[in-house]
Every structure is written in C-alpha cells, then in structure tokens.
Scaffold this active site. Sequence first.
Site, PDB file in Angstrom:
ATOM      1  N   TYR A   1       0.864  -1.180   0.000  1.00  0.00           N
ATOM      2  CA  TYR A   1       0.000   0.000   0.000  1.00  0.00           C
ATOM      3  C   TYR A   1       0.896   1.223   0.000  1.00  0.00           C
ATOM      4  O   TYR A   1       1.865   1.293   0.761  1.00  0.00           O
ATOM      5  CB  TYR A   1      -0.882  -0.025   1.256  1.00  0.00           C
ATOM      6  CG  TYR A   1      -2.214   0.651   1.078  1.00  0.00           C
ATOM      7  CD1 TYR A   1      -3.220   0.058   0.312  1.00  0.00           C
ATOM      8  CD2 TYR A   1      -2.485   1.874   1.686  1.00  0.00           C
ATOM      9  CE1 TYR A   1      -4.452   0.674   0.161  1.00  0.00           C
ATOM     10  CE2 TYR A   1      -3.716   2.488   1.531  1.00  0.00           C
ATOM     11  CZ  TYR A   1      -4.690   1.886   0.767  1.00  0.00           C
ATOM     12  OH  TYR A   1      -5.911   2.487   0.617  1.00  0.00           O
TER      13      TYR A   1
ATOM     14  N   TYR B   1     -12.051   2.220  -7.559  1.00  0.00           N
ATOM     15  CA  TYR B   1     -11.613   2.391  -6.166  1.00  0.00           C
ATOM     16  C   TYR B   1     -11.025   1.103  -5.600  1.00  0.00           C
ATOM     17  O   TYR B   1     -10.645   1.049  -4.424  1.00  0.00           O
ATOM     18  CB  TYR B   1     -12.761   2.899  -5.281  1.00  0.00           C
ATOM     19  CG  TYR B   1     -13.884   1.909  -5.049  1.00  0.00           C
ATOM     20  CD1 TYR B   1     -14.911   1.762  -5.973  1.00  0.00           C
ATOM     21  CD2 TYR B   1     -13.917   1.115  -3.906  1.00  0.00           C
ATOM     22  CE1 TYR B   1     -15.936   0.855  -5.767  1.00  0.00           C
ATOM     23  CE2 TYR B   1     -14.936   0.205  -3.686  1.00  0.00           C
ATOM     24  CZ  TYR B   1     -15.944   0.073  -4.611  1.00  0.00           C
ATOM     25  OH  TYR B   1     -16.956  -0.834  -4.414  1.00  0.00           O
TER      26      TYR B   1
END
Lengths: 385, 385
Positions: A93, A297
């Site tokens: 991430y 998303y």
Amino acid sequence: MLRSLSHKTPSLLFNFNFNNLTSLRTTLTITQAFSSAVSPPSKAIVYDSHGQPDAVTKLVDIPGVKVKENDVCVKMLAAPINPSDINRIQGVYPVRPEPPAVGGYEGVGEVYSVGAAVTAFSPGDWVIPSPPSFGTWQTYIVKDQNVWHKVNKAVPMEYAATITVNPLTAFLMLEDCVTLNSGTAPLAAILVFLVGDAIVQNGATSMVGQCVIQLAKSRGIHNINIIRDRPGVDEVKERLKDLGADEVFTESELEVKNVKSLLGGIPEPALGFNCVGGNSASMVLKFLRQGGTMVTYGGMSKKPVTVSTSAFIFKELSLRGFWLQNWLSTDKAQEGRKMIDKLLGLVHDGKLKYKMELTPFDDFNTALDKALGKLGSQPKQVIKF
Amino acid sequence: MLRSLSHKTPSLLFNFNFNNLTSLRTTLTITQAFSSAVSPPSKAIVYDSHGQPDAVTKLVDIPGVKVKENDVCVKMLAAPINPSDINRIQGVYPVRPEPPAVGGYEGVGEVYSVGAAVTAFSPGDWVIPSPPSFGTWQTYIVKDQNVWHKVNKAVPMEYAATITVNPLTAFLMLEDCVTLNSGTAPLAAILVFLVGDAIVQNGATSMVGQCVIQLAKSRGIHNINIIRDRPGVDEVKERLKDLGADEVFTESELEVKNVKSLLGGIPEPALGFNCVGGNSASMVLKFLRQGGTMVTYGGMSKKPVTVSTSAFIFKELSLRGFWLQNWLSTDKAQEGRKMIDKLLGLVHDGKLKYKMELTPFDDFNTALDKALGKLGSQPKQVIKF
C-alpha cells in the site's frame, strides 16, 4: 529512557522498538511512580516487517505511555480488518507506517482518561480517529485530542468502528464524482415523475457496494449491480435487493450482445464504480451512457482495466480513481467528520446496514484468516476488544 | 424530376441517386436554360456502399445544381484525405453520411458564384466549410452561406484545406483538457524562471502530433514525444526537434525501469495525448505526474488502452477522450472559426507547419493508396483540384 509511542498526528509512524520490551517494562514501573497521567499497558497486533499478515503479525504487550496535557487516552472497543490494512502489512500500500508498527487504521473506542488541557472529551465518550489513523489494533491508544471525533453512542459499536473507510468512500463517490439527479415521487398535481439518474457498480456485495446501494436508493438514484458468479447467487441477489438494489446481474448474465437491453425502464447510468478490474470493469463500461464516468476504487481481480479507443473518443467516457486516504489528506477533515455524523445518523435510523462479524480480540488469528479469505466468503471481520 | 443535392446543413447527407445520372444530365440542360444561377457540373469521388475505399470509390460526373439566394457555389481548390475520411467510407466511423455519398470532410475552395441574398462573400474569396462538412472531394460545391468561413488567401492552399481536423484538434486538446501553465523567460530584474508545465504524447509524427509540438512550444509548455521504432529514426527525431520537440523517444528507448529518469530538467507532464493505444499508451501513462490526465484521440495500433488499478487510485490518473466532431457539434462553431483564424495566422507567420503532399485530383487513386499506407510511410495527402 522510555521511547514513548508517537501519537501526535494521524500519519505518524509507530516507531517503538520491541526488542527492548523487557527493559522498558522496568522503566515503565519507574515512570508510573512519578506520574499518574500514564495510560494502562496495551496489547497490540504488531508486525516487525512487511509480509503475509498471518506470518508477520503477533500479539505484543506494550507498556503504558504518558498522557500529555492535550492527549486523550482511549480504550479501544472495536476495529475492523479492512483489505487496505492487509495491504499495508504486506507492504504493497503506497501510504503505510514503517514496521515495527501496530496494525489497523480505523475503529472506535471509549475515552479512558484525558490530559489536563482537554475539555472537549470526557471519560466514557465514544470516539473514532478521524481522519483514520494508523495503529487501531490495540487495547489502549494515546493520541492528541485533535485526532479524535466524538460519535453517537446509540449506534452499534461495530458501525462506529467501520463508518469511515468503506461507507465514507461510498458516500463521497456518489456525491463528488458526477452531479447526479435524484428522482422524485410523482407530484399529485401534475403527475410528473422526475426520473433519477442511474449508477452501475461491480463488486456489489462488498461493504462499499452495499453502502452504494443504500445511499443511492435514499437519493432516488437507480442502481445496477454486478456480482461474480457464485453458489447461492439467488440468495445474494435477494439480499442486495432488500437493501435497495434495482437490478443485480452476475457477470455471466451480462454476456449478451447489448447489455443495455437489460436495463428495462432504468436510464443508462451516468456513473459507474469499479472495485474489481478486468472483465468486470468492462461490464461497467458497457452499461455507461454517452459521456459517462467510471470511478475505480479497488482491483479485487488483480486485473487491469482495459478500454477501447472508441469508448474514449466516440462514447466520450471518462475514467478516474477514488482514494479516500487522499481525499482526507486534503483540508477536508472537518467536512469528513460531518459526513461521518450523517452516515452514523443513517445507521441509527436503520437506513444503512451491512454485514459484519464481531470477533473477540483473543480470536484475532481466526478473524485474520477470515479476512484473508482462507475460510471462504465471510462477512467483514471486526475485532471486539 | 431532378433530385438536387442537399446542401443545407453541414451534417446533411448526400442523397443523390446516381442510377439516374443520364436522365439527370438531360434534365440539367433544361434547367440551365431556365436559370443562370446554376453551378457548373462537378466531378466527385463517390462511394455507393461502405467498404474498402480503393474498392468502393469512383469518379462520378454530377450535374450542376441551382444556387439558391442564400447559397454560395465554391470551386474547390484542395481537400485532404484524413484517416477519418477513410473510416467513414469503411462505415466504421460513428457519424457518417449514408452512401451513396461524396467523400471528404474538410478542404478549401474559391467562391465561384453567390446567391442573390449573399453579401458576405464575393467570387474569388477563399472559403472553408466550418464546421467541416461532408463531401469535399468534388470540384464544385453549393451550400448555404452559413456553412462557409472566409480565410486568408495569403496562406498556402494546402494549409487552408487542412487547418481544421488536425491542427484544431491539437489546439483544443492543449487548451481545453487541463489548465497548463506556460513558462516564461527569466525576468532580468528578479532573475526568476516560471517553469512551464509539460505534456507527453505518442504518435508524435502524426499531423496532430506535429501541431502539438509547435503549439506547446509557442506557449512555453515542455513537450515529450514518443515515436515508434522505425528506419531513419535519427532523422525523424531531428525533424521533430526542429519543430520544437524537447525530447523524442522511441518506444524501445522507454523500456527502462523508470521512464521519469529520462526527463532531465523537464517537469513530470500533467497532460498526455494518445493516438496509438496499446503499449504506446502505457508509455504515456508512465510519464504522467500524480493526478495527470491522458486524452485519447486516436487508436492507430488498433489495441485498447490498459490501465492498472493503482494508476487510478494511487496515482490518481484521469483518462478521457477528445473528438473534434463532437466539440464542433456543440454551439462552438463561431469559437472554432476564431481559433482557425488564429491557427492560419500562425501558419502565415511560419510558426505552424507540417508535412503534406499535394496530389492532382486526376491522380486521386495514387493519393488514396498513399493515404491507405500501401506505399509505406507518406506525408498527409492533399488533393489539388
């Protein structure tokens, strides 16, 4: 000397050195003797290095830290395991604390004690870190009062714990990306419907997906939903329709020449949400009307989005992404808190619900296995401390 | 009865029935005897059905038509063969006349005669259809005066003939898609540079590509250019740099880990233009800065655009398309004409140039073969009537 956990800003990294735990405990005892404003010791899910969460996370005892005059000490009540939490531990991430770090990013807790200068919070208040803040998988957290946002104690704790990452994403994607017209009931006098716009989404059973359905419904916006083929598909469809889905299609049901023939009376959607990628994203694009927008998303299939040239030029489609963490990193923290209050109001009124499973902190490893998909399809795992 | 060609609106279809040519010629003679306001007979490149242009187009004699009071009869001077003209004949372009139709969409002509109510144009004026209008591949065209826009006769006819479809696309993509900051020369007093933004494009040798380089240069916007690997690549690079290219890379030169290391002092581009698709579009995406936009206006490789999930979410890229025909179909005709005047001004001043080849109308088939790529890489083909 005691190296206290740094809690000043929501993005501050967790830089505690766990190799010194024993000597720290000794130090802690001494510190406590000199100060009453120290948090209780905490139990935390910690990872020392990036890797697979079931391999690198462990339960660690952390000594209490000083509660400074502007700090609030919070006894955590509940915190979810979101996919982004897993990605942060894996190190994939883009915004993440450097290990060693405590896992978790959102959650709810009860104020345990406050620093001398804190007047906005009292012991017993329920608070969430808002914007969310690294390190919610622990029993006690001490952070500056600016980090915390008081929430309504009348909602179930698992909703307060999970209201930001997924529901706020759904809310913002519906509000911010395209101006959608809401439908209205017919006005008796003139017998005219204002037909609302429509949206289409894949991954409709995800937590964001469930929220999109309900938030769209409440705004009079039609919603078309795409789910993957799976056992018990009829039951899934029924559940989504109960939430307010207008149409639910499996990917294989959309292998037709013209998906728009399946729309019935629903307008062609102006906006699409994609959290899957690959073929499923192409299905969203097929449904979109001339000039429509697809917002990505997530990418659960790990496949990229593929778009034809003519979709850009002749169908005039626009594609973009949405990332809550980026939205919140702008100057919108206060605006975000108002939206969270609104969302928790919907929860309170029974207008926003989604499937979750509360798992005791002691069974964290089971919750993690479920969140990792090792035990098949499972509801969102929320740790109860 | 004579079914006259319909010329009233730029989008009107060419609905002449060519099966009646012989009888029409007879009728024409009679009509001419009764009216002096009739155009000369025309020679036109016509297709009766969609298909490969070299198979379905033919040279046809068309009788003169009445020049009504608001009409302008134009003797065509030059008209290009653009890729979109070919796609219309193939039937793969979404907005196209139904066959039988005359080919072509832009061009320049000289006013031959005007209807009784026309005061804005005089014989000898140079005019272009603006917005462009179907059927420019013929020697005489009669259309309502509103269709025509007078242009400066001091520019070479091949530039007046080609100024809309490609240069206006380049101009609008640079102006409309993203607000770009222009660079400035250092102000002597304060010795500060305002560094201009940058753009990146593939297909840089295309006519739009050549225009983008020059228009960006004139605005102080850095431009990075991607071309396909080809023989004589150094010469091509040199030519583009002469036009104002800051950097030119072949696709194979971009097979490096971090393309941005090749940028030198040029800022990461905020805007990218893609007319190729496939790997070449991915190269454009790689160059873009956080939050950048890629505009697709063509797909020469016939491969789709592929985008990773993280490019949307974490790099916050936006993707859209640009289609001149759609831009012009809005209420922007007058605005478009002003831009065309500006572009022709740049041509006149030597600040906008691109490679073309004028081919006599009698050699249309050769020009078409070159435009179809049958004779290797060739400059833009412009028919000279």
